[in-house]
Design a protein around this motif. Structure first.
Motif, PDB file in Angstrom:
ATOM      1  N   ALA A 103       0.827  -1.217   0.000  1.00 42.96           N
ATOM      2  CA  ALA A 103       0.000   0.000   0.000  1.00 42.96           C
ATOM      3  C   ALA A 103       0.862   1.267   0.000  1.00 42.96           C
ATOM      4  O   ALA A 103       0.414   2.309  -0.474  1.00 42.96           O
ATOM      5  N   LYS A 184     -17.913   6.681   2.640  1.00 37.24           N
ATOM      6  CA  LYS A 184     -18.104   5.309   3.130  1.00 37.24           C
ATOM      7  C   LYS A 184     -18.934   5.252   4.410  1.00 37.24           C
ATOM      8  O   LYS A 184     -19.252   4.177   4.903  1.00 37.24           O
ATOM      9  N   ASN A 191      -3.582   4.475   7.513  1.00 34.76           N
ATOM     10  CA  ASN A 191      -2.756   3.506   8.233  1.00 34.76           C
ATOM     11  C   ASN A 191      -1.272   3.851   8.054  1.00 34.76           C
ATOM     12  O   ASN A 191      -0.932   4.802   7.336  1.00 34.76           O
TER      13      ASN A 191
HETATM   14  C1  LIG Z   1      -6.496  -2.932   5.712  1.00 37.63           C
HETATM   15  C2  LIG Z   1      -7.856  -3.519   5.340  1.00 37.63           C
HETATM   16  C3  LIG Z   1      -7.632  -4.864   4.638  1.00 37.63           C
HETATM   17  C4  LIG Z   1      -8.654  -3.714   6.611  1.00 37.63           C
HETATM   18  O1  LIG Z   1      -9.903  -4.078   6.236  1.00 37.63           O
HETATM   19  P1  LIG Z   1     -11.080  -4.473   7.262  1.00 37.63           P
HETATM   20  O2  LIG Z   1     -11.012  -3.603   8.449  1.00 37.63           O
HETATM   21  O3  LIG Z   1     -11.022  -5.941   7.473  1.00 37.63           O
HETATM   22  O4  LIG Z   1     -12.340  -4.033   6.493  1.00 37.63           O
HETATM   23  P2  LIG Z   1     -13.144  -4.823   5.361  1.00 37.63           P
HETATM   24  O5  LIG Z   1     -12.209  -5.373   4.332  1.00 37.63           O
HETATM   25  O6  LIG Z   1     -14.063  -5.782   6.032  1.00 37.63           O
HETATM   26  O7  LIG Z   1     -13.988  -3.608   4.748  1.00 37.63           O
HETATM   27  C5  LIG Z   1     -15.028  -2.976   5.475  1.00 37.63           C
HETATM   28  C6  LIG Z   1     -15.640  -1.878   4.633  1.00 37.63           C
HETATM   29  O8  LIG Z   1     -14.735  -0.791   4.551  1.00 37.63           O
HETATM   30  C7  LIG Z   1     -14.411  -0.537   3.189  1.00 37.63           C
HETATM   31  N1  LIG Z   1     -12.995  -0.231   3.114  1.00 37.63           N
HETATM   32  C8  LIG Z   1     -12.008  -0.757   3.881  1.00 37.63           C
HETATM   33  N2  LIG Z   1     -10.846  -0.199   3.519  1.00 37.63           N
HETATM   34  C9  LIG Z   1     -11.116   0.661   2.517  1.00 37.63           C
HETATM   35  C10 LIG Z   1     -10.313   1.517   1.746  1.00 37.63           C
HETATM   36  N3  LIG Z   1      -8.988   1.565   1.925  1.00 37.63           N
HETATM   37  N4  LIG Z   1     -10.893   2.269   0.795  1.00 37.63           N
HETATM   38  C11 LIG Z   1     -12.222   2.229   0.598  1.00 37.63           C
HETATM   39  N5  LIG Z   1     -13.045   1.439   1.312  1.00 37.63           N
HETATM   40  C12 LIG Z   1     -12.481   0.655   2.254  1.00 37.63           C
HETATM   41  C13 LIG Z   1     -14.726  -1.826   2.444  1.00 37.63           C
HETATM   42  O9  LIG Z   1     -15.013  -1.600   1.091  1.00 37.63           O
HETATM   43  C14 LIG Z   1     -15.934  -2.285   3.204  1.00 37.63           C
HETATM   44  O10 LIG Z   1     -17.044  -1.526   2.755  1.00 37.63           O
HETATM   45  P3  LIG Z   1     -18.516  -2.128   2.714  1.00 37.63           P
HETATM   46  O11 LIG Z   1     -18.856  -2.415   4.164  1.00 37.63           O
HETATM   47  O12 LIG Z   1     -19.308  -1.030   2.091  1.00 37.63           O
HETATM   48  O13 LIG Z   1     -18.411  -3.372   1.874  1.00 37.63           O
HETATM   49  C15 LIG Z   1      -8.627  -2.562   4.396  1.00 37.63           C
HETATM   50  O14 LIG Z   1      -8.915  -1.368   5.069  1.00 37.63           O
HETATM   51  C16 LIG Z   1      -7.913  -2.297   3.092  1.00 37.63           C
HETATM   52  O15 LIG Z   1      -8.028  -3.097   2.143  1.00 37.63           O
HETATM   53  N6  LIG Z   1      -7.157  -1.168   3.016  1.00 37.63           N
HETATM   54  C17 LIG Z   1      -6.446  -0.829   1.806  1.00 37.63           C
HETATM   55  C18 LIG Z   1      -5.132  -1.588   1.726  1.00 37.63           C
HETATM   56  C19 LIG Z   1      -4.142  -1.109   2.773  1.00 37.63           C
HETATM   57  O16 LIG Z   1      -4.046   0.063   3.083  1.00 37.63           O
HETATM   58  N7  LIG Z   1      -3.354  -2.050   3.302  1.00 37.63           N
HETATM   59  C20 LIG Z   1      -2.359  -1.760   4.309  1.00 37.63           C
HETATM   60  C21 LIG Z   1      -2.827  -2.199   5.658  1.00 37.63           C
HETATM   61  S1  LIG Z   1      -1.719  -1.696   6.951  1.00 37.63           S
END
Ligand SMILES: CC(C)(COP(=O)(O)OP(=O)(O)OC[C@H]1O[C@@H](n2cnc3c(N)ncnc32)[C@H](O)[C@@H]1OP(=O)(O)O)[C@@H](O)C(=O)NCCC(=O)NCCS
Length: 255
Positions: A103, A184, A191
């Motif tokens: 990311a 959203k 992060n």
């Molecule tokens: C890090 C991550 C995997 C954590 O996810 P999570 O807390 O398990 O959340 P989920 O994958 O269950 O997503 C929950 C909701 O938030 C949304 N969401 C989560 N991260 C998002 C983002 N970066 N951008 C847009 N929407 C996001 C999802 O689309 C989902 O929406 P919905 O409820 O309308 O379907 C996720 O936030 C993500 O993919 N981030 C982008 C990649 C990233 O930054 N990675 C580095 C991590 S340190």
């Protein structure tokens, strides 16, 4: 005539003399920190005092995040399978990819592309978030499984402000966070990957170094985990989830 020489501007090695970007490595040793030497390798010049402090904080921020990140599980699994430290480090690094550690690169690319556009940062952020939302795409660098607010982001932005590194990229990253929460209807905090992406962009680093920042920062953590695995745990222990279910074809004969 084709030039069959290797060309590199990184280090010059001669008998009894090792120069990194022109500096004698023995002079760097004891006078410059490890982080300063890494900065020199990546940027070609030694950092200023402020750059050194910021860069060191970036590298420290991602040094480890417990046993559950995929790269640590990968590294420990390779070690548990009876392989040496070097193989386990390689295994852990191979797990780092677009969705784990990647990311930084993706977010820095977006920030660098959008920050150079003309216009007010708030408007650019709104446009960017709408564009991603309309394609149902996630914004790299936002959201966290555990942290409501990533403490490393707060600290990195605090240091960036103190040292005058807060520029258009950090401003854009923060503005995106606000619009993302609106669109959203939930808080998706910047992060540590997103924070690093914003800070390195304001420091003038190319986004294509993004994964490199994560690898350089996380390898010490991987080494510590692998050493712990090799010295504390029995070989081939149960590392993964034991709660599984088969949902393939029923038993059948080949005839
Ligand atoms: C890090 C991550 C995997 C954590 O996810 P999570 O807390 O398990 O959340 P989920 O994958 O269950 O997503 C929950 C909701 O938030 C949304 N969401 C989560 N991260 C998002 C983002 N970066 N951008 C847009 N929407 C996001 C999802 O689309 C989902 O929406 P919905 O409820 O309308 O379907 C996720 O936030 C993500 O993919 N981030 C982008 C990649 C990233 O930054 N990675 C580095 C991590 S340190």
């Amino acid at each position: 005539m084709p030039d069959d020489k290797w060309h590199s501007s990184i280090s010059n090695i001669r008998k009894g003399e090792i120069r990194v970007r022109g500096y004698d490595v023995t002079e760097l040793m004891g006078n410059k920190s490890f982080a300063e030497a890494i900065f020199l390798l990546l940027k070609g010049e030694l950092p200023t005092a402020a750059e050194a402090k910021m860069f060191d904080a970036i590298l420290t921020s991602s040094i480890d995040h417990g046993v559950t990140p995929p790269s640590v599980l990968g590294a420990r699994t390779v070690a548990s399978g009876g392989n040496p430290l070097n193989a386990a480090v390689a295994g852990g690094v191979l797990v780092i990819g677009d969705t784990h550690g990647g990311a930084i690169e993706q977010c820095a690319k977006i920030l660098q592309e959008w920050a150079q556009k003309e216009g007010e940062v708030g408007k650019l952020a709104a446009h960017l978030v709408e564009e991603f939302a309309s394609k149902n795409k996630r914004l790299p660098g936002y959201g966290h499984r555990l942290h409501d607010v990533d403490p490393r982001t707060i600290r990195l932005f605090q240091i960036a402000k103190q040292l005058n590194f807060s520029g258009r990229h950090i401003e854009l990253a923060v503005s995106i966070q606000e619009y993302l929460a609106e669109v959203k209807r939930k808080s998706l905090p910047i992060n540590v990957d997103g924070a690093i992406a914003a800070v390195i962009s304001d420091m003038g680093f190319d986004w294509r170094l993004g994964k490199g920042f994560f690898i350089i920062s996380r390898v010490p953590g991987l080494v510590a985990h692998i050493f712990e695995e090799l010295t504390r745990e029995k070989p081939m222990r149960q590392l993964g989830n034991t709660n599984w279910e088969y949902d393939g074809p029923k038993p059948r004969d080949i005839s």
